[in-house]
Design an enzyme around this catalytic site. Sequence first.
Site, PDB file in Angstrom:
ATOM      1  CE  LYS A  40      -0.355  -0.170   5.257  1.00 32.39           C
ATOM      2  NZ  LYS A  40      -0.764  -1.095   6.090  1.00 32.39           N
ATOM      3  CE1 TYR A 265      10.313  32.175   4.169  1.00 30.51           C
ATOM      4  CE2 TYR A 265      11.407  29.567   3.969  1.00 30.51           C
ATOM      5  CZ  TYR A 265      10.795  30.648   3.332  1.00 30.51           C
ATOM      6  OH  TYR A 265      10.520  31.006   2.050  1.00 30.51           O
TER       7      TYR A 265
HETATM    8  C1  PLP Z   1      -0.384  -1.892   6.923  1.00 30.66           C
HETATM    9  C2  PLP Z   1      -0.826  -3.754   7.365  1.00 30.66           C
HETATM   10  C3  PLP Z   1      -0.193  -4.088   7.365  1.00 30.66           C
HETATM   11  C4  PLP Z   1       1.627  -4.208   7.885  1.00 30.66           C
HETATM   12  O1  PLP Z   1       2.004  -3.405   8.988  1.00 30.66           O
HETATM   13  P1  PLP Z   1       3.286  -2.973   9.129  1.00 30.66           P
HETATM   14  O2  PLP Z   1       3.267  -3.047  10.867  1.00 30.66           O
HETATM   15  O3  PLP Z   1       3.711  -2.216   7.948  1.00 30.66           O
HETATM   16  O4  PLP Z   1       3.965  -4.477   9.343  1.00 30.66           O
HETATM   17  C5  PLP Z   1      -0.486  -5.499   7.702  1.00 30.66           C
HETATM   18  N1  PLP Z   1      -2.061  -5.413   8.399  1.00 30.66           N
HETATM   19  C6  PLP Z   1      -2.806  -4.373   7.622  1.00 30.66           C
HETATM   20  C7  PLP Z   1      -4.518  -4.431   8.027  1.00 30.66           C
HETATM   21  C8  PLP Z   1      -1.969  -3.133   7.474  1.00 30.66           C
HETATM   22  O5  PLP Z   1      -3.143  -2.303   7.169  1.00 30.66           O
END
Ligand code: PLP
Length: 372
Positions: A40, A265
């Site tokens: 993702k 800034y």
């Molecule tokens: C993002 C996600 C993961 C992976 O989690 P990590 O901590 O990056 O290993 C696993 N399961 C679900 C449902 C997620 O949304």
Amino acid sequence: MSTNPEARSWIRVSAAALRANYARVRQAAGDTTHVIPMVKADAYGLGMREVVRELAGERPWGWGVATLAEGLRLRGDLGVQNRVVILAPLQEEELEPALAAGLDMSISSLDALAAVSAAAQRLRATARVHVDVDTGMGRTGFDWREADAWIPGVAEAVGEWVDWVACFTHLHSAEDDIESVHEQWSRFQGVLSAARARNGGLMVHVLNSAGTFAVPEHACDAVRPGIFLYGGKVGSAHPAPEPVVSLRARVGHVRDAVAGTSLGYGATHVASGPERWATLCIGYGDGLPRALGNRGSALLGGRRVPIIGRISMDLTVVDITGVTGVRVGDVATLLGAEGREEILLDDVAELAGTISYEILTGFTERLPRVWT
Ligand SMILES: *Cc1c(COP(=O)(O)O)cnc(C)c1O
């Protein structure tokens, strides 16, 4: 126009480190457990295309995403044929495109399941659903306390249009609270025995990266690692992953600053005596956290040098007083190793008051990802 991706600032991504981290997850999970790499958010900012290319040879069971667009990209652009699971809720109008692309979906309510079933019937397709069980994460999933109320409903929806593929849950604190993991696990077991009584062939997946190392005995049929693959730590009790990304920027300007010269800034830094400054071609517009202003550091000329002043959108200044030989065009390291020094992803995240995930996904399109 320059076509050199390393002309200004860039990320280097190590395919070998990614594969090494995958191998360690694989080993922790055990031979009989599948892996569903989470890709993702453009594979946590590293590049979904390249991550899939590098890991496809490991033959994962499938890929995990959070949005319809991510699933469609895997199916279309990247030509992925194995499973793709969307692990977040979809809107009603997203169901048909998801089904048409053969994407597995997660379900958190009977209403959502009814909508999926209706969409599948319209398409004359069979929806592959993963039942999300809330055991403490709270944001999605059927309530573990109410299994008696929803399991029969799920079981009744199964048929020509709905294939109940899996049950899963998600851990909220696997990196630092083993008690909570045991609690979520036991809540999940209660649901699972009732679910299995209705569907003996259920696939089960629970563990994220941290969970895979904390409780590998609960690996079940598949694990869903993300951050560890991409070089983020999963708690101090477990070995660190190999660093996957390094972040570099070229020096764009070098100057001497006399005492009293103000910088950036808000003029939050003022030279207290004669100082020498190097301006790096990177800023928060590239995803370098603005919170590192007057806090973070870079490696330059073989030394660790402090970031001074506020980070601006395009530029960041480091104090190179006493460092000899720094010139325009030199390469500074904001993340990664240079000589004996190293700046670690998790250290940067902590300094910036956030987590490795946000640092990685915060890198913008302006930074080329250079795979090696
Ligand atoms: C993002 C996600 C993961 C992976 O989690 P990590 O901590 O990056 O290993 C696993 N399961 C679900 C449902 C997620 O949304």
